[in-house]
Write a protein that holds these residues in place. Sequence first.
Motif, PDB file in Angstrom:
ATOM      1  N   VAL A  33      -5.656  -2.625  16.041  1.00  0.00           N
ATOM      2  CA  VAL A  33      -5.359  -1.328  16.659  1.00  0.00           C
ATOM      3  C   VAL A  33      -4.517  -1.513  17.918  1.00  0.00           C
ATOM      4  CG1 VAL A  33      -6.342   0.714  17.783  1.00  0.00           C
ATOM      5  CG2 VAL A  33      -7.413  -0.216  15.719  1.00  0.00           C
ATOM      6  N   LYS A  34      -4.911  -2.434  18.769  1.00  0.00           N
ATOM      7  CA  LYS A  34      -4.246  -2.606  20.055  1.00  0.00           C
ATOM      8  C   LYS A  34      -2.906  -3.309  19.882  1.00  0.00           C
ATOM      9  CE  LYS A  34      -5.143  -4.229  24.764  1.00  0.00           C
ATOM     10  NZ  LYS A  34      -6.107  -4.930  25.645  1.00  0.00           N
ATOM     11  N   GLY A  35      -1.891  -2.791  20.584  1.00  0.00           N
ATOM     12  CA  GLY A  35      -0.562  -3.388  20.540  1.00  0.00           C
ATOM     13  C   GLY A  35       0.352  -2.700  21.526  1.00  0.00           C
ATOM     14  N   ASP A  36       1.619  -3.096  21.534  1.00  0.00           N
ATOM     15  CA  ASP A  36       2.561  -2.556  22.522  1.00  0.00           C
ATOM     16  C   ASP A  36       3.631  -1.662  21.912  1.00  0.00           C
ATOM     17  OD1 ASP A  36       4.088  -4.407  21.184  1.00  0.00           O
ATOM     18  OD2 ASP A  36       4.438  -5.703  22.922  1.00  0.00           O
ATOM     19  N   TYR A  37       3.419  -1.231  20.654  1.00  0.00           N
ATOM     20  CA  TYR A  37       4.416  -0.368  20.011  1.00  0.00           C
ATOM     21  C   TYR A  37       4.086   1.100  20.281  1.00  0.00           C
ATOM     22  CZ  TYR A  37       7.198   1.955  16.436  1.00  0.00           C
ATOM     23  OH  TYR A  37       8.078   2.777  15.791  1.00  0.00           O
ATOM     24  N   LEU A  38       5.046   1.819  20.854  1.00  0.00           N
ATOM     25  CA  LEU A  38       4.875   3.254  21.129  1.00  0.00           C
ATOM     26  C   LEU A  38       5.748   4.041  20.181  1.00  0.00           C
ATOM     27  CD1 LEU A  38       3.705   5.542  22.867  1.00  0.00           C
ATOM     28  CD2 LEU A  38       5.690   5.287  24.377  1.00  0.00           C
ATOM     29  N   MET A  39       5.118   4.830  19.332  1.00  0.00           N
ATOM     30  CA  MET A  39       5.882   5.660  18.400  1.00  0.00           C
ATOM     31  C   MET A  39       5.948   7.087  18.913  1.00  0.00           C
ATOM     32  SD  MET A  39       3.323   6.252  15.180  1.00  0.00           S
ATOM     33  CE  MET A  39       4.117   7.822  14.841  1.00  0.00           C
ATOM     34  N   PRO A  40       7.067   7.791  18.636  1.00  0.00           N
ATOM     35  CA  PRO A  40       7.197   9.183  19.075  1.00  0.00           C
ATOM     36  C   PRO A  40       6.054  10.038  18.528  1.00  0.00           C
ATOM     37  CG  PRO A  40       9.312   8.349  18.313  1.00  0.00           C
ATOM     38  CD  PRO A  40       8.291   7.318  17.947  1.00  0.00           C
ATOM     39  N   GLY A  41       5.530  10.930  19.367  1.00  0.00           N
ATOM     40  CA  GLY A  41       4.429  11.788  18.963  1.00  0.00           C
ATOM     41  C   GLY A  41       3.101  11.344  19.530  1.00  0.00           C
ATOM     42  N   LEU A  42       3.054  10.115  20.074  1.00  0.00           N
ATOM     43  CA  LEU A  42       1.842   9.598  20.705  1.00  0.00           C
ATOM     44  C   LEU A  42       2.165   9.173  22.133  1.00  0.00           C
ATOM     45  CD1 LEU A  42       0.335   7.383  17.865  1.00  0.00           C
ATOM     46  CD2 LEU A  42      -0.375   9.668  18.530  1.00  0.00           C
ATOM     47  N   VAL A  43       1.145   9.108  22.956  1.00  0.00           N
ATOM     48  CA  VAL A  43       1.352   8.685  24.344  1.00  0.00           C
ATOM     49  C   VAL A  43       0.704   7.338  24.621  1.00  0.00           C
ATOM     50  CG1 VAL A  43       1.585  11.038  25.199  1.00  0.00           C
ATOM     51  CG2 VAL A  43      -0.677   9.976  25.140  1.00  0.00           C
ATOM     52  N   THR A  44       0.019   6.769  23.629  1.00  0.00           N
ATOM     53  CA  THR A  44      -0.583   5.446  23.781  1.00  0.00           C
ATOM     54  C   THR A  44       0.030   4.496  22.756  1.00  0.00           C
ATOM     55  OG1 THR A  44      -2.391   6.127  22.298  1.00  0.00           O
ATOM     56  CG2 THR A  44      -2.778   6.302  24.674  1.00  0.00           C
ATOM     57  N   THR A  45       0.138   3.245  23.140  1.00  0.00           N
ATOM     58  CA  THR A  45       0.720   2.248  22.250  1.00  0.00           C
ATOM     59  C   THR A  45      -0.316   1.746  21.250  1.00  0.00           C
ATOM     60  OG1 THR A  45       0.185   0.444  23.777  1.00  0.00           O
ATOM     61  CG2 THR A  45       2.346   1.511  24.024  1.00  0.00           C
ATOM     62  N   GLY A  46       0.167   1.037  20.237  1.00  0.00           N
ATOM     63  CA  GLY A  46      -0.724   0.476  19.231  1.00  0.00           C
ATOM     64  C   GLY A  46      -0.050  -0.676  18.515  1.00  0.00           C
ATOM     65  N   ALA A  47      -0.775  -1.296  17.602  1.00  0.00           N
ATOM     66  CA  ALA A  47      -0.219  -2.369  16.797  1.00  0.00           C
ATOM     67  C   ALA A  47       0.754  -1.781  15.780  1.00  0.00           C
ATOM     68  CB  ALA A  47      -1.338  -3.129  16.086  1.00  0.00           C
ATOM     69  N   LYS A  48       1.865  -2.480  15.560  1.00  0.00           N
ATOM     70  CA  LYS A  48       2.913  -1.964  14.692  1.00  0.00           C
ATOM     71  C   LYS A  48       2.615  -2.267  13.218  1.00  0.00           C
ATOM     72  CE  LYS A  48       7.248  -2.539  15.867  1.00  0.00           C
ATOM     73  NZ  LYS A  48       8.581  -3.205  16.055  1.00  0.00           N
ATOM     74  N   TYR A  49       2.608  -1.207  12.403  1.00  0.00           N
ATOM     75  CA  TYR A  49       2.487  -1.304  10.953  1.00  0.00           C
ATOM     76  C   TYR A  49       3.865  -1.024  10.352  1.00  0.00           C
ATOM     77  CZ  TYR A  49      -2.636  -0.917  11.284  1.00  0.00           C
ATOM     78  OH  TYR A  49      -3.962  -1.122  11.557  1.00  0.00           O
ATOM     79  N   THR A  50       4.266  -1.813   9.370  1.00  0.00           N
ATOM     80  CA  THR A  50       5.535  -1.574   8.694  1.00  0.00           C
ATOM     81  C   THR A  50       5.265  -0.991   7.319  1.00  0.00           C
ATOM     82  OG1 THR A  50       6.586  -3.409   9.857  1.00  0.00           O
ATOM     83  CG2 THR A  50       7.665  -2.618   7.869  1.00  0.00           C
ATOM     84  N   VAL A  51       5.886   0.148   7.048  1.00  0.00           N
ATOM     85  CA  VAL A  51       5.685   0.863   5.789  1.00  0.00           C
ATOM     86  C   VAL A  51       7.009   0.928   5.036  1.00  0.00           C
ATOM     87  CG1 VAL A  51       4.933   3.018   4.718  1.00  0.00           C
ATOM     88  CG2 VAL A  51       3.905   2.280   6.885  1.00  0.00           C
ATOM     89  N   ASP A  52       7.039   0.407   3.818  1.00  0.00           N
ATOM     90  CA  ASP A  52       8.230   0.485   2.968  1.00  0.00           C
ATOM     91  C   ASP A  52       7.866   1.153   1.650  1.00  0.00           C
ATOM     92  OD1 ASP A  52      10.045  -0.766   4.678  1.00  0.00           O
ATOM     93  OD2 ASP A  52       9.468  -2.761   3.993  1.00  0.00           O
ATOM     94  N   ILE A  53       8.691   2.119   1.241  1.00  0.00           N
ATOM     95  CA  ILE A  53       8.512   2.781  -0.043  1.00  0.00           C
ATOM     96  C   ILE A  53       9.645   2.330  -0.943  1.00  0.00           C
ATOM     97  CG2 ILE A  53       8.229   4.994  -1.217  1.00  0.00           C
ATOM     98  CD1 ILE A  53       7.515   6.207   1.501  1.00  0.00           C
ATOM     99  N   LEU A  54       9.298   1.724  -2.054  1.00  0.00           N
ATOM    100  CA  LEU A  54      10.291   1.126  -2.936  1.00  0.00           C
ATOM    101  C   LEU A  54      10.761   2.122  -3.988  1.00  0.00           C
ATOM    102  CD1 LEU A  54       8.454  -2.291  -3.456  1.00  0.00           C
ATOM    103  CD2 LEU A  54       9.932  -1.574  -1.569  1.00  0.00           C
ATOM    104  N   ASN A  55      12.073   2.153  -4.226  1.00  0.00           N
ATOM    105  CA  ASN A  55      12.678   3.066  -5.218  1.00  0.00           C
ATOM    106  C   ASN A  55      12.091   4.470  -5.083  1.00  0.00           C
ATOM    107  OD1 ASN A  55      14.156   0.871  -6.495  1.00  0.00           O
ATOM    108  ND2 ASN A  55      12.186   0.228  -7.320  1.00  0.00           N
ATOM    109  N   PRO A  56      12.260   5.115  -3.936  1.00  0.00           N
ATOM    110  CA  PRO A  56      11.509   6.335  -3.623  1.00  0.00           C
ATOM    111  C   PRO A  56      12.030   7.626  -4.244  1.00  0.00           C
ATOM    112  CG  PRO A  56      12.985   5.828  -1.823  1.00  0.00           C
ATOM    113  CD  PRO A  56      13.125   4.695  -2.807  1.00  0.00           C
ATOM    114  N   GLY A  57      13.165   7.591  -4.909  1.00  0.00           N
ATOM    115  CA  GLY A  57      13.773   8.832  -5.387  1.00  0.00           C
ATOM    116  C   GLY A  57      13.209   9.357  -6.689  1.00  0.00           C
ATOM    117  N   GLY A  58      13.241  10.688  -6.853  1.00  0.00           N
ATOM    118  CA  GLY A  58      12.941  11.326  -8.129  1.00  0.00           C
ATOM    119  C   GLY A  58      11.488  11.386  -8.521  1.00  0.00           C
TER     120      GLY A  58
END
Length: 380
Positions: free
Chosen positions: A147-172
């Motif tokens: 949970v704890k980390g230094d990544y700040l994403m828009p929409g939040l005011v506290t930082t957290g651990a960075k998760y990477t999300v990839d959606i493969l062949n997302p169309g249709g």
Amino acid sequence: MSQYSVPCVVYRGGTSRGLFFHKKDLPEDFHEQKRIFFAGIDAYNPSQVNGLGSGTSHTSKVVVISPPTVEGADVDYTFYQIGIGEEVADDKGTCGNLMAAVGAFAVDEGLVRVDPVADYVIVSAYNTNIGKMIRLRVPIINGKARVKGDYLMPGLVTTGAKYTVDILNPGGGKTGATLPLGDSYTLNTNGKQYPLSFVDVVNPFVYVPSEVLGLKGTEPNNELAGNGELLEELDVIRCDAAVRSGMEKSLQDAEQAPAIPKVAIVSKPQDYVTSTGKLIRANEVDIVAKMLSMGRVHRTFAGSGLYNLAAAVLLPGTIPNQLAAIRKTNGTQIVRIGHPEGVAEVRVALTEDGQDVAFVGLERTARRIIKGDLYIPEKN
């Protein structure tokens, strides 16, 4: 007993929050499942004060996790958008933000093998809503989702651990085509003409340029939310486009499926002020956008919409592509989307011929909030 209990976990993923269930803990009858979802969130009341929702589309969500049915997947999961003041459990679309929480849940619940000394684990989750594989890089510590980390994403005011999300062949996923109405389409409705693009990537979205609505595209959310005529007009466009794309058979069907397609207002890069008072310069974004979800102006921009819009920006000829200040399409591209609370950066790659989307990706944070027994009132 006046109530019975069901095991439940509450997660925040990105800028969304939802109730997570193991499918094995739910009754087999879907009507009974929906009773649990509705009571848990409190779909019955607009305020959702009698449950764990909070009267917004991004906190009125449910995810059900089940064993994998697809080769290469660690888990299957199904997302439900729950109604606000109405008994709706819509599984036609998905949630791009809670995808990060799916990875955290899989790790925390012991559904994937984790090296206790590793820094991360790759979780492959099959999303039954859109029939797509989601690849999740989940940071871990002592064998649990970090949970704890230094990544700040828009929409939040506290930082957290960075998760990477990839959606493969997302169309249709819903219509069978990434651009079921072509790159752009002119819709004639209510005696007016609207140029739009219908893009089926992750969740289907309808994009309308701000200028045809008489807007700059940078108006404050509360101004748009108070414009009932505009909201009604956008929903008419949304429903009409759903039928013309083949996603729904009739306008009535589209009206009864408020979760998707979603509709967004897009405009060229320009200076604007976020809801928190921060000035965003035109050169900091590639496109500016606002969206509606479940008939309401979204506080930020849905994760699924960020994926979709970033892809649309790169797809030749679409309305977002025409408005955006970006044209490069070879290799992985970072698309900067200006939304009401800041700037989101989305990774996108097109296929070799440049006509479809190979993958879309985002960085998110996630947090387990509570785990325990969710109490559901017995039937009267």
